[in-house]
Design a protein around this motif. Structure first.
Motif, PDB file in Angstrom:
ATOM      1  N   PRO A  19       0.955  12.510  -8.538  1.00  3.88           N
ATOM      2  CA  PRO A  19       0.486  13.050  -7.395  1.00  3.88           C
ATOM      3  C   PRO A  19      -1.000  13.143  -7.041  1.00  3.88           C
ATOM      4  O   PRO A  19      -1.445  12.556  -5.901  1.00  3.88           O
ATOM      5  N   GLN A  20      -1.741  13.414  -7.896  1.00  4.74           N
ATOM      6  CA  GLN A  20      -3.228  13.862  -7.743  1.00  4.74           C
ATOM      7  C   GLN A  20      -3.992  12.651  -7.544  1.00  4.74           C
ATOM      8  O   GLN A  20      -4.706  12.330  -6.538  1.00  4.74           O
ATOM      9  N   GLU A  21      -3.725  11.581  -8.053  1.00  2.42           N
ATOM     10  CA  GLU A  21      -4.380  10.298  -8.468  1.00  2.42           C
ATOM     11  C   GLU A  21      -3.889   9.519  -6.683  1.00  2.42           C
ATOM     12  O   GLU A  21      -4.698   8.911  -6.181  1.00  2.42           O
ATOM     13  N   ALA A  22      -2.635   9.689  -6.655  1.00  3.32           N
ATOM     14  CA  ALA A  22      -1.996   9.038  -5.338  1.00  3.32           C
ATOM     15  C   ALA A  22      -2.626   9.575  -4.184  1.00  3.32           C
ATOM     16  O   ALA A  22      -2.782   8.863  -3.103  1.00  3.32           O
ATOM     17  N   LYS A  23      -2.986  11.063  -4.218  1.00  6.50           N
ATOM     18  CA  LYS A  23      -3.318  11.661  -3.009  1.00  6.50           C
ATOM     19  C   LYS A  23      -4.728  11.193  -2.622  1.00  6.50           C
ATOM     20  O   LYS A  23      -5.480  11.218  -1.436  1.00  6.50           O
ATOM     21  N   ARG A  24      -5.513  10.735  -3.677  1.00 12.82           N
ATOM     22  CA  ARG A  24      -7.044  10.342  -3.566  1.00 12.82           C
ATOM     23  C   ARG A  24      -7.029   9.165  -2.537  1.00 12.82           C
ATOM     24  O   ARG A  24      -8.065   8.958  -2.035  1.00 12.82           O
ATOM     25  N   LYS A  25      -5.796   8.416  -2.470  1.00 14.85           N
ATOM     26  CA  LYS A  25      -5.971   7.194  -1.860  1.00 14.85           C
ATOM     27  C   LYS A  25      -5.561   7.366  -0.436  1.00 14.85           C
ATOM     28  O   LYS A  25      -5.616   6.313   0.396  1.00 14.85           O
ATOM     29  N   ILE A  26      -5.206   8.733   0.014  1.00 14.35           N
ATOM     30  CA  ILE A  26      -4.532   8.833   1.424  1.00 14.35           C
ATOM     31  C   ILE A  26      -5.523   9.733   2.195  1.00 14.35           C
ATOM     32  O   ILE A  26      -6.331  10.642   1.730  1.00 14.35           O
ATOM     33  N   GLY A  27      -5.561   9.320   3.466  1.00 13.23           N
ATOM     34  CA  GLY A  27      -6.294  10.135   4.392  1.00 13.23           C
ATOM     35  C   GLY A  27      -5.085  10.687   5.272  1.00 13.23           C
ATOM     36  O   GLY A  27      -4.254  10.053   5.725  1.00 13.23           O
ATOM     37  N   TYR A  28      -5.022  12.129   5.469  1.00 18.67           N
ATOM     38  CA  TYR A  28      -3.712  12.800   6.071  1.00 18.67           C
ATOM     39  C   TYR A  28      -4.023  13.558   7.282  1.00 18.67           C
ATOM     40  O   TYR A  28      -5.026  14.524   7.083  1.00 18.67           O
ATOM     41  N   LEU A  29      -3.666  13.264   8.428  1.00 14.87           N
ATOM     42  CA  LEU A  29      -3.643  14.254   9.754  1.00 14.87           C
ATOM     43  C   LEU A  29      -2.456  14.623   9.927  1.00 14.87           C
ATOM     44  O   LEU A  29      -1.396  14.173  10.377  1.00 14.87           O
ATOM     45  N   PRO A  30      -2.314  16.157   9.509  1.00 12.21           N
ATOM     46  CA  PRO A  30      -0.860  16.639   9.724  1.00 12.21           C
ATOM     47  C   PRO A  30      -0.759  17.196  11.213  1.00 12.21           C
ATOM     48  O   PRO A  30      -1.453  17.204  11.793  1.00 12.21           O
ATOM     49  N   GLU A  31       0.428  17.331  11.523  1.00  9.87           N
ATOM     50  CA  GLU A  31       0.944  17.917  12.874  1.00  9.87           C
ATOM     51  C   GLU A  31       0.190  19.409  12.914  1.00  9.87           C
ATOM     52  O   GLU A  31       0.428  20.270  12.103  1.00  9.87           O
ATOM     53  N   SER A  32      -0.574  19.590  13.960  1.00  7.46           N
ATOM     54  CA  SER A  32      -1.102  20.928  14.117  1.00  7.46           C
ATOM     55  C   SER A  32      -2.058  21.200  12.793  1.00  7.46           C
ATOM     56  O   SER A  32      -1.908  22.258  12.274  1.00  7.46           O
ATOM     57  N   CYS A  46      -0.440   2.534  -3.104  1.00  9.02           N
ATOM     58  CA  CYS A  46      -1.552   1.603  -3.732  1.00  9.02           C
ATOM     59  C   CYS A  46      -0.974   1.463  -5.164  1.00  9.02           C
ATOM     60  O   CYS A  46      -1.774   1.535  -6.038  1.00  9.02           O
ATOM     61  N   ASP A  47       0.015   1.324  -5.288  1.00  4.37           N
ATOM     62  CA  ASP A  47       0.790   1.235  -6.749  1.00  4.37           C
ATOM     63  C   ASP A  47       0.697   2.240  -7.755  1.00  4.37           C
ATOM     64  O   ASP A  47       1.087   2.149  -8.996  1.00  4.37           O
ATOM     65  N   ILE A  48       0.605   3.366  -6.916  1.00  5.89           N
ATOM     66  CA  ILE A  48       0.459   4.912  -7.892  1.00  5.89           C
ATOM     67  C   ILE A  48       1.807   5.618  -7.389  1.00  5.89           C
ATOM     68  O   ILE A  48       1.976   5.924  -6.095  1.00  5.89           O
ATOM     69  N   SER A  49       2.367   6.074  -8.391  1.00  4.77           N
ATOM     70  CA  SER A  49       3.456   6.952  -7.933  1.00  4.77           C
ATOM     71  C   SER A  49       3.250   8.479  -7.572  1.00  4.77           C
ATOM     72  O   SER A  49       2.420   9.118  -8.170  1.00  4.77           O
ATOM     73  N   MET A  50       3.465   8.704  -6.312  1.00  2.00           N
ATOM     74  CA  MET A  50       3.345  10.062  -5.653  1.00  2.00           C
ATOM     75  C   MET A  50       4.033  11.039  -6.527  1.00  2.00           C
ATOM     76  O   MET A  50       3.851  12.150  -6.700  1.00  2.00           O
ATOM     77  N   ILE A  51       5.208  10.657  -6.886  1.00  4.16           N
ATOM     78  CA  ILE A  51       6.088  11.485  -8.014  1.00  4.16           C
ATOM     79  C   ILE A  51       5.544  11.868  -9.173  1.00  4.16           C
ATOM     80  O   ILE A  51       5.384  13.043  -9.581  1.00  4.16           O
ATOM     81  N   ASN A  52       4.906  10.769  -9.819  1.00  4.34           N
ATOM     82  CA  ASN A  52       4.615  11.159 -11.246  1.00  4.34           C
ATOM     83  C   ASN A  52       2.990  11.366 -11.452  1.00  4.34           C
ATOM     84  O   ASN A  52       2.711  12.025 -12.300  1.00  4.34           O
ATOM     85  N   MET A  84       0.964  -1.159  -0.017  1.00  2.00           N
ATOM     86  CA  MET A  84      -0.029  -0.053   0.016  1.00  2.00           C
ATOM     87  C   MET A  84       0.974   1.195  -0.065  1.00  2.00           C
ATOM     88  O   MET A  84       0.633   2.058  -0.656  1.00  2.00           O
ATOM     89  N   ILE A  85       1.891   1.122   0.868  1.00  2.00           N
ATOM     90  CA  ILE A  85       2.828   2.375   0.857  1.00  2.00           C
ATOM     91  C   ILE A  85       4.285   1.949   0.581  1.00  2.00           C
ATOM     92  O   ILE A  85       4.491   0.890   1.333  1.00  2.00           O
ATOM     93  N   GLU A  86       4.871   2.247  -0.509  1.00  2.00           N
ATOM     94  CA  GLU A  86       6.139   1.692  -0.716  1.00  2.00           C
ATOM     95  C   GLU A  86       6.956   3.153  -0.926  1.00  2.00           C
ATOM     96  O   GLU A  86       6.907   3.826  -1.831  1.00  2.00           O
ATOM     97  N   VAL A  87       8.019   3.264  -0.003  1.00  2.00           N
ATOM     98  CA  VAL A  87       9.228   4.320  -0.044  1.00  2.00           C
ATOM     99  C   VAL A  87      10.486   3.547  -0.342  1.00  2.00           C
ATOM    100  O   VAL A  87      11.131   2.797   0.275  1.00  2.00           O
ATOM    101  N   THR A  88      11.262   4.216  -1.213  1.00  2.00           N
ATOM    102  CA  THR A  88      12.605   3.632  -1.776  1.00  2.00           C
ATOM    103  C   THR A  88      13.420   4.856  -1.998  1.00  2.00           C
ATOM    104  O   THR A  88      13.410   5.765  -2.611  1.00  2.00           O
ATOM    105  N   GLY A  89      14.713   4.772  -1.279  1.00  2.00           N
ATOM    106  CA  GLY A  89      15.621   5.817  -1.437  1.00  2.00           C
ATOM    107  C   GLY A  89      15.322   7.111  -1.076  1.00  2.00           C
ATOM    108  O   GLY A  89      15.793   8.170  -1.727  1.00  2.00           O
ATOM    109  N   LEU A  90      14.350   7.366  -0.007  1.00  2.00           N
ATOM    110  CA  LEU A  90      13.781   8.712  -0.069  1.00  2.00           C
ATOM    111  C   LEU A  90      14.697   9.659   0.568  1.00  2.00           C
ATOM    112  O   LEU A  90      15.300   9.385   1.775  1.00  2.00           O
ATOM    113  N   THR A  91      15.048  10.848  -0.083  1.00  2.00           N
ATOM    114  CA  THR A  91      15.835  11.963   0.449  1.00  2.00           C
ATOM    115  C   THR A  91      15.150  13.200   0.317  1.00  2.00           C
ATOM    116  O   THR A  91      14.743  13.607  -0.451  1.00  2.00           O
ATOM    117  N   LYS A  92      15.726  13.880   1.504  1.00  2.00           N
ATOM    118  CA  LYS A  92      15.089  15.360   1.507  1.00  2.00           C
ATOM    119  C   LYS A  92      16.504  15.990   2.024  1.00  2.00           C
ATOM    120  O   LYS A  92      16.758  16.042   2.943  1.00  2.00           O
TER     121      LYS A  92
END
Length: 241
Positions: free
Chosen positions: A69-82, A61-67, A1-9
């Motif tokens: 993002p709009q479709e990938a975000k539809r799969k997510i419920g997000y509770l940010p800090e503050s 869910c097998d959708i790239s957040m990089i390529n 469902m979530i796959e993160v590979t080599g993530l760098t910021k």
């Protein structure tokens, strides 16, 4: 469902997140632990598409957040800090507004709002204005908005921060229950969250993963104490990320 590979910021020369790789499957609750400034919130913001990545891949869910993002975000419920709230809105009005932003209308919107109110135990306050709520109910309202579209993936940033012991217990039980049908990633610096809500946890420090395992595995790595493991693998001070 979530796959993160080599993530760098990177922020200038500083690597806030450095080559992270992890996955979260359906039915799994992954706790993302670490001291303040370890890179937890930065990772959450990249996973949800709020921050661009410097390098790496994120798949929801097998959708790239990089390529895609709009479709990938539809799969997510997000509770940010503050998480932000509108104090002059009622709880129900705020949730209706959020449901509309998610594209829900008519009976689908009414049913989604009613279900989120029930799930997050907001029945006694849903007619109140947000500005009159206690911190615990405000937090539950923020959590309710992340559930409106019944997402397959939940990303929760410090979901119990600032709550009293009873409120923390309620939220932990809710997360554990939701995790039976969803993939949940949540960050915290509270070690009790691991045994209370997680099926697995990773510990990050200075942007890298320093421990990974089930609660029992992590306790074993610390000689029977998660606290001892945490102190062993993390630094006492980390720069803000």
């Amino acid at each position: 469902m979530i796959e993160v590979t080599g993530l760098t910021k990177r922020f200038g020369p500083k690597a806030a997140v450095d080559d992270l790789s992890f996955s979260v499957k359906k039915g799994e609750v992954l706790g993302f632990l670490g001291p303040n400034g370890a890179g937890k919130s930065t990772t959450m913001r990249m996973v949800t598409g709020f921050l661009p990545v410097t390098a790496g891949e994120i798949s929801i869910c097998d959708i790239s957040m990089i390529n895609n993002p709009q479709e990938a975000k539809r799969k997510i419920g997000y509770l940010p800090e503050s998480a932000p709230l509108y104090n002059d809105m009622s709880v129900q009005g705020f949730l209706k507004f959020c449901a509309s932003m998610r594209g829900l209308t008519g009976s689908a919107r009414r049913e989604a709002v009613a279900k989120s109110i029930e799930t997050c135990f907001l029945e006694s306050v849903y007619r109140q204005s947000v500005g009159t709520l206690s911190k615990g109910y405000r937090h539950r309202t923020c959590l309710a908005q992340s559930l409106l579209h019944d997402p397959e993936v939940l990303v929760l940033d410090e979901p119990t921060d600032g709550l009293d012991p009873n409120q923390k217990l309620e939220v932990r039980k809710l997360i554990k229950n939701l995790g039976k049908e969803k993939a949940i990633l949540f960050s915290t610096h509270i070690l009790e969250e691991v045994t209370a809500a997680c099926t697995r946890a990773v510990i990050v420090d200075q942007g890298i993963i320093v421990a990974d395992g089930t609660p029992k595995e992590l306790e074993a790595q610390g000689g029977g104490s998660l606290y001892d493991l945490f102190h062993k693998v993390t630094t006492f001070e980390t720069p803000a990320a």
